[in-house]
Structure formats: C-alpha cells, structure tokens
Design a protein around this motif. Structure first.
Motif, PDB file in Angstrom:
ATOM      1  N   GLU A  48       4.018  52.078 -75.108  1.00 48.48           N
ATOM      2  CA  GLU A  48       4.959  53.130 -75.470  1.00 48.48           C
ATOM      3  C   GLU A  48       6.368  52.563 -75.643  1.00 48.48           C
ATOM      4  N   SER A  49       7.265  53.368 -76.193  1.00 47.16           N
ATOM      5  CA  SER A  49       8.638  52.913 -76.401  1.00 47.16           C
ATOM      6  C   SER A  49       9.293  52.591 -75.060  1.00 47.16           C
ATOM      7  N   VAL A  50      10.243  51.668 -75.088  1.00 45.85           N
ATOM      8  CA  VAL A  50      10.858  51.245 -73.835  1.00 45.85           C
ATOM      9  C   VAL A  50      11.610  52.400 -73.175  1.00 45.85           C
ATOM     10  N   GLU A  51      12.141  53.341 -73.980  1.00 49.79           N
ATOM     11  CA  GLU A  51      12.847  54.481 -73.403  1.00 49.79           C
ATOM     12  C   GLU A  51      11.894  55.370 -72.612  1.00 49.79           C
ATOM     13  N   MET A  52      10.704  55.605 -73.170  1.00 51.13           N
ATOM     14  CA  MET A  52       9.725  56.433 -72.470  1.00 51.13           C
ATOM     15  C   MET A  52       9.196  55.721 -71.231  1.00 51.13           C
ATOM     16  N   VAL A  53       9.011  54.404 -71.336  1.00 47.41           N
ATOM     17  CA  VAL A  53       8.545  53.634 -70.177  1.00 47.41           C
ATOM     18  C   VAL A  53       9.600  53.658 -69.076  1.00 47.41           C
ATOM     19  N   ALA A  54      10.877  53.587 -69.466  1.00 51.14           N
ATOM     20  CA  ALA A  54      11.956  53.648 -68.477  1.00 51.14           C
ATOM     21  C   ALA A  54      11.922  54.974 -67.729  1.00 51.14           C
ATOM     22  N   LEU A  55      11.693  56.065 -68.445  1.00 53.26           N
ATOM     23  CA  LEU A  55      11.591  57.373 -67.793  1.00 53.26           C
ATOM     24  C   LEU A  55      10.370  57.431 -66.878  1.00 53.26           C
ATOM     25  N   MET A  56       9.253  56.862 -67.336  1.00 51.16           N
ATOM     26  CA  MET A  56       8.037  56.866 -66.528  1.00 51.16           C
ATOM     27  C   MET A  56       8.256  56.119 -65.214  1.00 51.16           C
ATOM     28  N   LEU A  57       8.877  54.949 -65.284  1.00 55.38           N
ATOM     29  CA  LEU A  57       9.116  54.183 -64.061  1.00 55.38           C
ATOM     30  C   LEU A  57      10.110  54.896 -63.150  1.00 55.38           C
ATOM     31  N   MET A 105      16.669  51.880 -68.779  1.00 57.81           N
ATOM     32  CA  MET A 105      16.807  52.763 -67.623  1.00 57.81           C
ATOM     33  C   MET A 105      18.251  53.197 -67.406  1.00 57.81           C
ATOM     34  N   SER A 106      19.207  52.436 -67.943  1.00 54.12           N
ATOM     35  CA  SER A 106      20.609  52.817 -67.794  1.00 54.12           C
ATOM     36  C   SER A 106      20.951  54.049 -68.605  1.00 54.12           C
ATOM     37  N   MET A 107      20.058  54.433 -69.537  1.00 52.03           N
ATOM     38  CA  MET A 107      20.326  55.583 -70.397  1.00 52.03           C
ATOM     39  C   MET A 107      19.542  56.822 -69.990  1.00 52.03           C
ATOM     40  N   THR A 108      18.912  56.790 -68.813  1.00 52.03           N
ATOM     41  CA  THR A 108      18.061  57.917 -68.405  1.00 52.03           C
ATOM     42  C   THR A 108      18.771  58.916 -67.509  1.00 52.03           C
ATOM     43  N   GLY A 109      20.029  58.679 -67.189  1.00 53.99           N
ATOM     44  CA  GLY A 109      20.703  59.511 -66.189  1.00 53.99           C
ATOM     45  C   GLY A 109      20.961  60.938 -66.622  1.00 53.99           C
ATOM     46  N   ASN A 110      21.210  61.182 -67.913  1.00 54.51           N
ATOM     47  CA  ASN A 110      21.627  62.502 -68.367  1.00 54.51           C
ATOM     48  C   ASN A 110      20.519  63.286 -69.056  1.00 54.51           C
ATOM     49  N   GLU A 169      13.866  69.851 -69.565  1.00 54.62           N
ATOM     50  CA  GLU A 169      12.916  70.184 -70.629  1.00 54.62           C
ATOM     51  C   GLU A 169      12.489  68.938 -71.387  1.00 54.62           C
ATOM     52  N   THR A 170      13.455  68.068 -71.694  1.00 55.05           N
ATOM     53  CA  THR A 170      13.123  66.818 -72.382  1.00 55.05           C
ATOM     54  C   THR A 170      12.231  65.948 -71.516  1.00 55.05           C
ATOM     55  N   LEU A 171      12.530  65.880 -70.235  1.00 56.92           N
ATOM     56  CA  LEU A 171      11.714  65.079 -69.315  1.00 56.92           C
ATOM     57  C   LEU A 171      10.287  65.603 -69.266  1.00 56.92           C
ATOM     58  N   HIS A 172      10.148  66.939 -69.290  1.00 53.90           N
ATOM     59  CA  HIS A 172       8.805  67.538 -69.289  1.00 53.90           C
ATOM     60  C   HIS A 172       8.053  67.162 -70.562  1.00 53.90           C
ATOM     61  N   ARG A 173       8.724  67.195 -71.710  1.00 49.79           N
ATOM     62  CA  ARG A 173       8.061  66.848 -72.968  1.00 49.79           C
ATOM     63  C   ARG A 173       7.639  65.386 -72.977  1.00 49.79           C
ATOM     64  N   VAL A 174       8.510  64.516 -72.457  1.00 51.46           N
ATOM     65  CA  VAL A 174       8.145  63.092 -72.385  1.00 51.46           C
ATOM     66  C   VAL A 174       6.923  62.904 -71.503  1.00 51.46           C
ATOM     67  N   GLY A 175       6.888  63.627 -70.376  1.00 52.50           N
ATOM     68  CA  GLY A 175       5.718  63.547 -69.502  1.00 52.50           C
ATOM     69  C   GLY A 175       4.452  63.971 -70.210  1.00 52.50           C
TER      70      GLY A 175
END
Length: 340
Positions: A129-138, A165-170, A174-180
């Motif tokens: 998966e994209s590194v942004e989604m993996v960062a959120l997963m971790l 992971m430095s860009m996951t703070g904000n 709802e977005t987090l739920h969709r990524v999940g």
C-alpha cells in the motif's frame, strides 16, 4: 406525573446513564460500544437537562427494570460480537466471508480487525500500500505489533514510511475510518493459504523428533538448495540441547512433572557437550535434594544405547511442546547463533 409524556426515550436513557455515573465500576458506564452519533445524541440530551424529581427518577428506573425483565434473549448487534459469540462453531471460510461482507459494507470499526490480522498479512499490506496509508496503519496498531511490522520492511521503504508518519497528525476521524476500510478490504483480498502453518515450522516439527543423523542430513540438503529456507527450518527446530536457551528456569520443575523418571534419567544421560549442558541446566533449576537423587541414579544407570537416550530426550521435548500448546509455558526465541 405521567412519565411517558414528561420525558422522551432519549431523556430516559440520559437519566439511567446519569445514575450509573455514580457507580464506582467504570465498566458499568462504558459507552464505547455505541457509535459516535449515538454518543453525541446522548451527550446533547444530558447537556439540555437540569433537575429531575425523585418521583420521575423512580418511574424511569421502574420502566427500565421492567424492560430488562421482558427481554428473553439478546444478540451482540454487530458482526465482531457475533463471530466472538459463535467461537469455533463457524468454519474459517464462513467467518472470512462474513468479515469480507462487513468490510465492504463499512460496518464496525475496521481498525479492530486490522489489529487482529496476522503478521504476514500486515507485512503484505505494509509492503504494497501507499506509504501514507502504511504510516496511518502503523500509527493505529499497538506499538509492539507496529514495531514488528516496521522492522520487517526494506530499509528504503521503512524510511519513507517514517517520513510519512510526520503528516498523520491532523487527519480527521472520518478520513481515518475510510483508510481503515480500504486497508481492511485489501487485507480481505489477500490469498489465504490452505495450510496455515509455515512450511519451515512444519518441517521443523517433523525433524524435531527425527534422529540426529537424519536431521543433519536433511538440513544439509536443504542448505545446498535454499540457504534462507534451511535457516528458517533450523530456527524452528527445538531439541533437548536447546533447553538452556529456550526454556525459562522457572518452567523446569513443571516440565519434569510431565516426564516419568525412567524416561527422564535416560534423557539426562546424554554424553555430548550440548546434552550435558542441558542436563546441568535442568539439575540446577530443581530442588537440591531432587537434583542429588537424580545424580545418584544417573551414576548407577550404566551404559545406555544412544538411540534410547535420543528417544527419551524426544519424549521430554514432546512434553514441553504439549505444555506450550496448553499455554502453560512459552518458548524463548532462539538467538542467531543457536545451532540445531
């Protein structure tokens, strides 16, 4: 006072929750099983209420108790709870299908299911998966699991994920739920092997109880063909000589209670340096009186056929594996320099 006209159903629920807040048991007022919308509605109702007289309070309690007494049977109300209730009654394929349907429909919390995925599935997601989604997963995984997955990534991808992971703070809920949901759907589409146990562990389990010469012959053949696979097999093998490195001192007395004394004596009579080290480790972690008695019996044992020694040691290993399967002990992880 007519309770049916004076309070709505939501207000009655608010009264019951307010009464439960006086309980010392925090679990009694846990509202986390409610979805966000219901929690919001409940909080809004409570915010708009002030004084409730004693008669109204008692009427609400009576109605609540009568409704409880009228209940004949309850259901979890969600797929995760239903699967937990059914336990092993469903086949794995049926359970997987239900989880896939739930993932596609968006019901439930996807992150709870993601956290329950196996390590290999999480690594597959982290690798594809994209590194942004993996960062959120971790970020959502428990720290030990996140660290385990992160450490399995190639170095360049691990650096990219760490930077993302430095860009996951904000990120919003709802977005987090969709990524999940996206990650969970991707996980549900991963191929599920017909045999769950890795091949290295299956071969290792077989070689555990093979004779030493056959075990080394097979391992030598595997190393000639595939060194990485052979190394995995070696790490999954657990034999008598590994006891000092893999068994905690406190577990030794528990293991010996599962082994008949004649078998134990033959197992302790091994002559190689590794076998004698395991024997000394065992004797050092039982009572002094028992250790002295075993040493006396070993001195009187006489010569034992090496095959009989090996068979007895395999019986000890079998007892250890059975205790491990029952959850009564945990094997310590082998070190990189441990030899099979």
């Amino acid at each position: 006072m007519d309770i049916q006209r004076s309070l709505t159903q939501r207000q009655k629920a608010a009264v019951i929750v307010r009464l439960l807040l006086d309980e010392e048991d925090d679990e009694a007022v846990s509202l986390t099983r409610l979805n966000v919308d219901l929690q919001t509605l409940l909080a809004e109702e409570m915010a708009g209420m002030e004084l409730i007289d004693r008669q109204t309070r008692d009427a609400v309690i009576n109605e609540f108790c009568e409704n409880l007494e009228a209940v004949g049977v309850t259901f979890p109300g969600n797929l995760d709870g239903t699967l937990e209730m059914l336990g092993g009654k469903l086949s794995q394929d049926s359970a997987d299908r239900l989880r896939r349907i739930a993932a596609m429909s968006g019901r439930g919390d996807p992150w709870q299911r993601i956290a329950a995925l196996g390590k290999e599935s999480l690594i597959s997601l982290a690798s594809s998966e994209s590194v942004e989604m993996v960062a959120l997963m971790l970020s959502k995984l428990p720290v030990p699991r996140a660290s385990d997955v992160f450490s399995s990534l190639p170095r360049d991808r691990a650096r990219a994920v760490a930077q993302a992971m430095s860009m996951t703070g904000n990120i919003g809920a709802e977005t987090l739920h969709r990524v999940g949901l996206i990650l969970l759907q991707a996980a549900e589409s991963l191929p599920r092997p017909a045999i769950d146990t890795p091949a290295t562990e299956r071969i290792g389990a077989i070689l555990n109880l093979a004779t030493a010469d056959l075990r080394e012959e097979v391992l030598g053949s595997l190393e000639a063909e595939d060194m990485e696979f052979a190394d995995g097999v070696r790490r999954s093998i657990f034999v008598f000589a590994h006891i000092p490195a893999r068994i905690a001192r406190r577990d030794i007395p528990r293991i010996l209670r599962e082994v008949e004394q004649p078998v134990l004596l033959r197992a302790l009579s091994g002559k190689t340096a590794e076998q004698q080290a395991a024997t000394e480790y065992i004797l050092a972690n039982i009572s002094q009186r028992m250790a002295e008695a075993l040493r006396d019996d070993l001195a009187d044992l006489g010569k034992i056929n090496p095959r009989d020694v090996e068979e007895a040691q395999n019986q000890v290993i079998t007892a250890i594996r059975e205790l491990e399967a029952m959850g009564e002990l945990t094997l310590q992880q082998p070190t990189d320099d441990e030899d099979a």
